[in-house]
Design a protein around this motif. Sequence first.
Motif, mmCIF file in Angstrom:
data_model
loop_
_atom_site.group_PDB
_atom_site.id
_atom_site.type_symbol
_atom_site.label_atom_id
_atom_site.label_comp_id
_atom_site.label_asym_id
_atom_site.label_seq_id
_atom_site.Cartn_x
_atom_site.Cartn_y
_atom_site.Cartn_z
ATOM 1 N N GLU A 1 -3.702 -0.538 -1.755
ATOM 2 C CA GLU A 1 -3.921 0.260 -0.687
ATOM 3 C C GLU A 1 -4.359 -0.159 0.309
ATOM 4 O O GLU A 1 -4.209 -0.141 1.740
ATOM 5 C CB GLU A 1 -4.407 1.655 -1.437
ATOM 6 C CG GLU A 1 -3.423 2.202 -2.345
ATOM 7 C CD GLU A 1 -4.066 3.374 -3.120
ATOM 8 O OE1 GLU A 1 -5.231 3.451 -3.117
ATOM 9 O OE2 GLU A 1 -3.499 3.945 -3.660
ATOM 10 N N ALA A 2 -5.663 -1.074 0.148
ATOM 11 C CA ALA A 2 -6.399 -1.577 0.966
ATOM 12 C C ALA A 2 -5.607 -2.609 1.954
ATOM 13 O O ALA A 2 -6.071 -2.690 3.080
ATOM 14 C CB ALA A 2 -7.621 -2.057 0.249
ATOM 15 N N VAL A 3 -4.658 -3.423 1.247
ATOM 16 C CA VAL A 3 -4.260 -4.349 2.116
ATOM 17 C C VAL A 3 -3.403 -3.678 3.148
ATOM 18 O O VAL A 3 -3.180 -4.236 4.305
ATOM 19 C CB VAL A 3 -3.424 -5.304 1.048
ATOM 20 C CG1 VAL A 3 -2.382 -6.234 1.935
ATOM 21 C CG2 VAL A 3 -4.329 -6.110 0.164
ATOM 22 N N PHE A 4 -2.523 -2.711 2.825
ATOM 23 C CA PHE A 4 -1.735 -2.006 3.656
ATOM 24 C C PHE A 4 -2.401 -1.094 4.739
ATOM 25 O O PHE A 4 -1.975 -0.958 5.967
ATOM 26 C CB PHE A 4 -0.709 -1.363 3.018
ATOM 27 C CG PHE A 4 0.477 -2.203 2.126
ATOM 28 C CD1 PHE A 4 1.225 -2.877 2.818
ATOM 29 C CD2 PHE A 4 0.657 -1.936 0.769
ATOM 30 C CE1 PHE A 4 2.205 -3.705 2.391
ATOM 31 C CE2 PHE A 4 1.470 -2.867 0.289
ATOM 32 C CZ PHE A 4 2.394 -3.739 1.076
ATOM 33 N N ARG A 5 -3.472 -0.556 4.302
ATOM 34 C CA ARG A 5 -4.401 -0.134 5.545
ATOM 35 C C ARG A 5 -4.802 -1.118 6.565
ATOM 36 O O ARG A 5 -4.908 -0.750 7.668
ATOM 37 C CB ARG A 5 -5.546 0.695 4.862
ATOM 38 C CG ARG A 5 -5.313 1.869 4.238
ATOM 39 C CD ARG A 5 -6.802 2.726 3.925
ATOM 40 N NE ARG A 5 -7.494 2.082 3.301
ATOM 41 C CZ ARG A 5 -7.780 2.056 2.012
ATOM 42 N NH1 ARG A 5 -6.920 2.727 1.267
ATOM 43 N NH2 ARG A 5 -8.701 1.287 1.303
ATOM 44 N N ALA A 6 -5.347 -2.341 5.986
ATOM 45 C CA ALA A 6 -5.770 -3.154 7.092
ATOM 46 C C ALA A 6 -4.700 -3.678 7.722
ATOM 47 O O ALA A 6 -4.819 -4.205 8.730
ATOM 48 C CB ALA A 6 -6.728 -4.185 6.139
ATOM 49 N N HIS A 7 -3.487 -4.179 6.997
ATOM 50 C CA HIS A 7 -2.464 -4.947 7.640
ATOM 51 C C HIS A 7 -1.240 -4.178 7.318
ATOM 52 O O HIS A 7 -0.399 -4.763 6.099
ATOM 53 C CB HIS A 7 -2.563 -6.399 7.076
ATOM 54 C CG HIS A 7 -3.932 -6.955 7.364
ATOM 55 N ND1 HIS A 7 -4.290 -7.722 8.181
ATOM 56 C CD2 HIS A 7 -4.808 -7.299 6.578
ATOM 57 C CE1 HIS A 7 -5.238 -8.217 8.198
ATOM 58 N NE2 HIS A 7 -5.621 -7.924 7.081
ATOM 59 N N PRO A 8 -0.699 -3.168 8.058
ATOM 60 C CA PRO A 8 0.512 -2.369 7.826
ATOM 61 C C PRO A 8 1.733 -3.416 7.505
ATOM 62 O O PRO A 8 2.720 -2.853 6.911
ATOM 63 C CB PRO A 8 0.616 -1.555 9.052
ATOM 64 C CG PRO A 8 -0.736 -1.407 9.415
ATOM 65 C CD PRO A 8 -1.474 -2.827 9.187
ATOM 66 N N SER A 9 1.784 -4.614 8.125
ATOM 67 C CA SER A 9 2.924 -5.353 8.150
ATOM 68 C C SER A 9 2.808 -6.255 7.069
ATOM 69 O O SER A 9 3.426 -7.260 6.790
ATOM 70 C CB SER A 9 3.198 -6.011 9.302
ATOM 71 O OG SER A 9 2.257 -6.974 9.930
ATOM 72 N N ALA A 10 1.904 -6.268 5.827
ATOM 73 C CA ALA A 10 1.476 -7.070 4.714
ATOM 74 C C ALA A 10 2.806 -7.189 3.954
ATOM 75 O O ALA A 10 3.371 -6.113 4.032
ATOM 76 C CB ALA A 10 0.199 -7.079 4.142
ATOM 77 N N THR A 11 2.698 -8.011 3.035
ATOM 78 C CA THR A 11 3.563 -8.099 1.864
ATOM 79 C C THR A 11 2.676 -8.284 0.553
ATOM 80 O O THR A 11 1.913 -9.261 0.613
ATOM 81 C CB THR A 11 4.332 -9.463 1.852
ATOM 82 O OG1 THR A 11 5.250 -9.106 3.180
ATOM 83 C CG2 THR A 11 5.570 -9.184 0.894
ATOM 84 N N MET A 12 3.002 -7.702 -0.510
ATOM 85 C CA MET A 12 2.387 -7.793 -1.639
ATOM 86 C C MET A 12 3.255 -8.142 -2.763
ATOM 87 O O MET A 12 4.507 -7.773 -2.795
ATOM 88 C CB MET A 12 1.753 -6.260 -2.239
ATOM 89 C CG MET A 12 0.487 -6.011 -1.472
ATOM 90 S SD MET A 12 -1.021 -6.690 -1.798
ATOM 91 C CE MET A 12 -0.969 -6.786 -3.513
ATOM 92 N N PHE A 13 2.839 -9.132 -3.443
ATOM 93 C CA PHE A 13 3.774 -9.571 -4.649
ATOM 94 C C PHE A 13 2.914 -9.121 -6.085
ATOM 95 O O PHE A 13 1.924 -9.580 -6.134
ATOM 96 C CB PHE A 13 3.896 -11.231 -4.817
ATOM 97 C CG PHE A 13 4.699 -11.584 -3.689
ATOM 98 C CD1 PHE A 13 6.323 -11.582 -3.530
ATOM 99 C CD2 PHE A 13 4.483 -11.908 -2.424
ATOM 100 C CE1 PHE A 13 7.067 -11.917 -2.948
ATOM 101 C CE2 PHE A 13 5.238 -12.146 -1.350
ATOM 102 C CZ PHE A 13 6.739 -12.267 -1.517
#
Length: 368
Positions: free
Chosen positions: A144-156
């Motif tokens: 959740e924190a990754v996508f808040r900070a970087h909406p265009s991020a990718t999580m694996f």
Amino acid sequence: MTNRKALVVGGTGPTGPLIVNGLLARGYDVAIFHRGTHESDEIPPSVEHIHGDPHFRETIEQALSGRAFDLVIATYGRIRLLAEVLVGRVNRFIAVGGAAVYRGFKEPDRLFPAGLPVPTTESAQRVVDEDELRFARLLTETEEAVFRAHPSATMFRYPYVYGPHQLIPREWCVMRRILDGRREILLPDGGLTLAAAGYVENLAHAVMLSVDKPQVSGGRAYNCGDETTLTLRQMVEVIAGAMGAQVRIVNVPNEVAWSTRPYVLHLHTHHWLMDLGKIKADLGYRDVVPVREALARTVRWYLENPPARGGEIEQRLADAFDYAEEDRIIRGVDAAVSRLREGAPPDLLRPHAYAHPKAPGARDHRAR
């Protein structure tokens, strides 16, 4: 023209050197940010090493002060802090988490019916309550924190990782038993559990597909791992075959299979099989190394680079290699099976459910 700059946080673990070299092949100037406790001779000298602790905001800020990157791939450290510190300083953020984010992964009885859905898609329930399982809740918070900070991020969401340089290589538990002359391997509930795993080259390939397809993968989380999942029993059979050994699998009830915990990974025998449909459809993922060859390569690598007996890796595995105890369990299981077979009816073929008449209009020998 200035080359694009990439930062790999970690970089010396099982998939790290493959990711680093994949970025170099794509023309990036690469730096790795890690503590410096493990180095890899697979990383070329051209790669910059930024030594520091990626687990704390103050040490992250100190190590990366004044730095900006076109791409960050975070495979290690406290990823939520890395994501927050790098806001406005990176164009593309890719992070590696774990499949333990899903409800039921560690505690299958939390679900009804018990166990993860098979296969488990990215839309399956994630752990949201810290009282349920704190580690899994932290994984959810990180995503959740990754996508808040970087909406265009990718999580694996990595499964169990196998291959060279794994710090907790369950394959070694089986290999050492075979090297020690053991030819009976205990497996809980027959070893029929399907447990998702990913070979290092396959997982690194998945991450690099996201690098190559930012517009498709941006803002998404992906399961990843091998396309084919072996049962625990098949895993042992492939390991033994790669070592030229024949073993007998001893079917032990999970309740008394405590000696198998280091190489089974869980206290339960429910399946955890990840659905790869999304990464295959979006990014065109396919295994670059088929699972049987990947496992055989892993065996060969550990035969050439065996962990020290009683050393750091075996201590991490927490495998007692208590063969006297295993023999006691085997004797008990064999004796119990022998007693239960006494007086049992002879094996009978189950009759076919449908009629098989021998002539038109006639009934078959079972009057059907």
